[in-house]
Design a protein around this motif. Structure first.
Motif, PDB file in Angstrom:
ATOM      1  N   SER A  21      -4.350  -4.854  -7.280  1.00  0.00           N
ATOM      2  CA  SER A  21      -4.666  -6.073  -7.589  1.00  0.00           C
ATOM      3  C   SER A  21      -4.611  -6.442  -9.086  1.00  0.00           C
ATOM      4  O   SER A  21      -4.442  -5.372  -9.792  1.00  0.00           O
ATOM      5  CB  SER A  21      -6.255  -6.248  -7.457  1.00  0.00           C
ATOM      6  OG  SER A  21      -7.018  -5.590  -8.266  1.00  0.00           O
ATOM      7  N   SER A  27      -6.778  -3.297  -4.651  1.00  0.00           N
ATOM      8  CA  SER A  27      -7.462  -4.336  -3.778  1.00  0.00           C
ATOM      9  C   SER A  27      -7.573  -3.462  -2.430  1.00  0.00           C
ATOM     10  O   SER A  27      -6.892  -2.837  -2.065  1.00  0.00           O
ATOM     11  CB  SER A  27      -6.744  -5.399  -3.594  1.00  0.00           C
ATOM     12  OG  SER A  27      -6.507  -6.042  -4.701  1.00  0.00           O
ATOM     13  N   ARG A  29      -7.379  -3.379   0.964  1.00  0.00           N
ATOM     14  CA  ARG A  29      -6.723  -4.091   1.898  1.00  0.00           C
ATOM     15  C   ARG A  29      -6.308  -3.230   3.105  1.00  0.00           C
ATOM     16  O   ARG A  29      -5.937  -1.926   2.673  1.00  0.00           O
ATOM     17  CB  ARG A  29      -5.638  -4.751   1.413  1.00  0.00           C
ATOM     18  CG  ARG A  29      -5.669  -5.952   0.301  1.00  0.00           C
ATOM     19  CD  ARG A  29      -4.476  -6.365  -0.098  1.00  0.00           C
ATOM     20  NE  ARG A  29      -4.972  -7.573  -1.282  1.00  0.00           N
ATOM     21  CZ  ARG A  29      -4.639  -8.913  -1.179  1.00  0.00           C
ATOM     22  NH1 ARG A  29      -4.728  -9.249   0.106  1.00  0.00           N
ATOM     23  NH2 ARG A  29      -4.980  -9.408  -2.293  1.00  0.00           N
ATOM     24  N   ARG A  41      -4.166  -7.227   4.396  1.00  0.00           N
ATOM     25  CA  ARG A  41      -5.499  -8.090   4.539  1.00  0.00           C
ATOM     26  C   ARG A  41      -6.707  -7.076   4.017  1.00  0.00           C
ATOM     27  O   ARG A  41      -6.555  -5.993   4.110  1.00  0.00           O
ATOM     28  CB  ARG A  41      -5.850  -8.103   6.091  1.00  0.00           C
ATOM     29  CG  ARG A  41      -4.762  -8.908   6.776  1.00  0.00           C
ATOM     30  CD  ARG A  41      -5.166  -8.998   8.358  1.00  0.00           C
ATOM     31  NE  ARG A  41      -4.197  -9.965   8.972  1.00  0.00           N
ATOM     32  CZ  ARG A  41      -4.067 -10.257  10.278  1.00  0.00           C
ATOM     33  NH1 ARG A  41      -4.960  -9.565  11.090  1.00  0.00           N
ATOM     34  NH2 ARG A  41      -3.260 -11.160  10.932  1.00  0.00           N
ATOM     35  N   ARG A  42      -7.482  -7.645   3.459  1.00  0.00           N
ATOM     36  CA  ARG A  42      -8.666  -7.021   2.602  1.00  0.00           C
ATOM     37  C   ARG A  42      -9.601  -6.472   3.778  1.00  0.00           C
ATOM     38  O   ARG A  42      -9.709  -7.043   4.833  1.00  0.00           O
ATOM     39  CB  ARG A  42      -9.262  -8.120   1.797  1.00  0.00           C
ATOM     40  CG  ARG A  42      -8.593  -8.708   0.770  1.00  0.00           C
ATOM     41  CD  ARG A  42      -9.381  -9.565  -0.172  1.00  0.00           C
ATOM     42  NE  ARG A  42     -10.361  -8.649  -1.125  1.00  0.00           N
ATOM     43  CZ  ARG A  42      -9.855  -8.049  -2.395  1.00  0.00           C
ATOM     44  NH1 ARG A  42      -8.744  -8.329  -2.770  1.00  0.00           N
ATOM     45  NH2 ARG A  42     -10.903  -7.337  -2.953  1.00  0.00           N
ATOM     46  N   ASP A  47     -15.066  -4.722   0.292  1.00  0.00           N
ATOM     47  CA  ASP A  47     -15.469  -5.987  -0.273  1.00  0.00           C
ATOM     48  C   ASP A  47     -16.785  -6.142  -0.490  1.00  0.00           C
ATOM     49  O   ASP A  47     -17.622  -6.409  -1.351  1.00  0.00           O
ATOM     50  CB  ASP A  47     -14.816  -7.085   0.080  1.00  0.00           C
ATOM     51  CG  ASP A  47     -13.098  -7.583  -0.585  1.00  0.00           C
ATOM     52  OD1 ASP A  47     -12.993  -6.942  -1.569  1.00  0.00           O
ATOM     53  OD2 ASP A  47     -12.415  -7.882   0.330  1.00  0.00           O
ATOM     54  N   ALA A 299     -13.851  -9.753  -4.118  1.00  0.00           N
ATOM     55  CA  ALA A 299     -12.699  -9.739  -5.057  1.00  0.00           C
ATOM     56  C   ALA A 299     -12.851 -10.008  -6.197  1.00  0.00           C
ATOM     57  O   ALA A 299     -12.053 -10.011  -7.297  1.00  0.00           O
ATOM     58  CB  ALA A 299     -11.665 -10.803  -4.318  1.00  0.00           C
ATOM     59  N   SER A 391      -7.126 -13.652   5.443  1.00  0.00           N
ATOM     60  CA  SER A 391      -6.943 -12.730   4.465  1.00  0.00           C
ATOM     61  C   SER A 391      -7.740 -13.456   3.095  1.00  0.00           C
ATOM     62  O   SER A 391      -8.120 -14.457   3.308  1.00  0.00           O
ATOM     63  CB  SER A 391      -5.593 -12.706   3.937  1.00  0.00           C
ATOM     64  OG  SER A 391      -5.154 -13.845   3.630  1.00  0.00           O
ATOM     65  N   VAL A 394      -6.671 -12.568  -3.970  1.00  0.00           N
ATOM     66  CA  VAL A 394      -7.008 -11.783  -5.319  1.00  0.00           C
ATOM     67  C   VAL A 394      -6.369 -12.632  -6.526  1.00  0.00           C
ATOM     68  O   VAL A 394      -5.286 -12.942  -6.548  1.00  0.00           O
ATOM     69  CB  VAL A 394      -6.399 -10.406  -5.026  1.00  0.00           C
ATOM     70  CG1 VAL A 394      -6.895  -9.589  -6.279  1.00  0.00           C
ATOM     71  CG2 VAL A 394      -6.771  -9.711  -3.912  1.00  0.00           C
TER      72      VAL A 394
END
Length: 394
Positions: A21, A27, A29, A41-42, A47, A299, A391, A394
């Motif tokens: 990120s 990130s 994902r 995809r996160r 998160d 995020a 998704s 970010v």
């Protein structure tokens, strides 16, 4: 000591690359296939964990002016400080597994970590000087203070990631380095290296973890077992208040600086590492794995982390914590709720958008770009971009 590289005839296995990120922390994902292309995809679990960990960080900071009047609050403070940053650091290490010296990743490290560090390490002393009234406050990029120590540590940890991936037993080595640091007061405060080294085992642990390790602690049996474990930790925290220096949980001092014999440093390093791991496992066990109302806030945790300090420092400068009624149970609850609300607001997309220029600057003008990379970017820009259902940007 070091891992041997696989011979040409052997298959080498390595963890799947994790995308980075702009914040400098890769990130969380997960991957999915769509139309022959890999769509990122996160992962809601990570998160959610990041948001809840930063929520605890802000709440803990809000308790600092109040905990001296409440043994219960100070015990809770010690328990929370035993695992909230270790949990966040483990996640940071887990999503740094693919970091290497590739130019684009080094640029992200600079724009997402170094730039925010310089900005906020300058902004906080100026804030203290002109709002807090401390005319002697100086700006020093070599002595990170308050919240910016984490950015300094993250920069060092991620730069050393390729080295840790070559070590055969990375976690024992990192623990050994942390133990040695705990008995070395001469390390000093430059770059907050003492804290960098003492927290480093948690980052290295994240580097060696695999997705199935997180699945182990998210089982129903672990979730149930975590209840008496946390209850016991709270009782021990209450008992330890008059008997233990809470500065041990900051990991920023050697044993001698805490008025303890030198040999206590390595012992406490191992003991606190074990306690932190147990409580972090309990924390992960109760983190939701599904999408919730606060999943998208995961995020923006770096934004919430760096900005909430201005609110708390401002409240302290204005003497808001001096009101006697805030030092009772109802006042402590109110302060906790307000701190949680503030950091939640600071993690939202509108706030991230406003501060993106310092949190996630592109700075293309500052870096050289070879022709091969430019050609690759042109090809990517001409390819149709598939929609990412569910998704989080970010």
């Amino acid at each position: 000591m070091f891992r041997a590289d696989p011979s040409p005839g052997q298959n080498s296995t390595s963890p799947p690359p994790a995308p980075s990120s702009a914040s400098g922390v890769p990130s969380p994902r997960a991957s999915a296939e769509s139309g022959g292309r890999q769509v990122k995809r996160r992962d809601a679990f990570f998160d959610n964990a990041k948001y809840l960990a930063i929520l605890l960080v802000a709440m803990g900071h809000s308790w600092e002016p109040l905990k001296g009047d409440s043994r219960v609050l100070e015990g809770l403070y010690m328990v929370v400080y035993a695992f909230h940053m270790p949990a966040f650091i483990i996640i940071s290490g887990f999503f740094s597994r693919s970091f290497d010296a590739r130019p684009d990743r080094l640029r992200r490290l600079i724009t997402g970590v170094v730039v925010p560090y310089i900005v906020f390490e300058t902004a906080y002393p100026l804030y203290q000087r002109y709002v807090g009234g401390d005319a002697d406050q100086q700006i020093s990029l070599l002595s990170p203070g308050y919240l910016t120590w984490f950015l300094c540590a993250l920069f060092v940890w991620r730069l050393t990631t390729p080295l840790w991936k070559q070590v055969r037993w990375p976690l024992p080595v990192a623990l050994g380095v942390a133990m040695l640091a705990s008995l070395s007061p001469s390390i000093g405060s430059d770059l907050d290296l003492q804290r960098v080294l003492q927290f480093q085992p948690f980052f290295v642990l994240g580097l060696v973890m695999r997705p199935e390790h997180f699945q182990l602690v998210r089982r129903r049996s672990v979730r149930i077992a975590s209840v008496p474990v946390v209850a016991t930790a709270l009782c021990v925290g209450w008992w330890a208040v008059p008997r233990m220096n809470a500065d041990w949980f900051y990991h920023r001092d050697a044993a001698q600086s805490l008025a303890a014999p030198w040999w206590v440093g390595p012992v406490m390093t191992l003991a606190l590492f074990g306690c932190s791991l147990v409580l972090t496992a309990c924390f992960f066990a109760w983190v939701p794995g599904r999408r919730t109302w606060f999943t998208a806030l995961g995020a923006g945790t770096l934004c919430g982390y760096l900005l909430h300090g201005f609110v708390l420092k401002g409240a302290d400068y204005q003497g808001w914590f001096d009101h006697a009624w805030l030092h009772g149970p109802l006042g402590e609850i109110l302060v906790t709720v307000v701190a949680a609300a503030v950091v939640t607001l600071l993690c939202t997309e509108p706030v991230r958008r406003v501060f993106r220029c310092v949190m996630e600057p592109e700075m293309k003008w500052a870096f050289r770009q070879d022709t091969g990379e430019q050609a690759h970017e042109r090809r990517e820009s001409q390819r149709p971009q598939p929609a990412e259902s569910g998704s989080v940007s970010v």
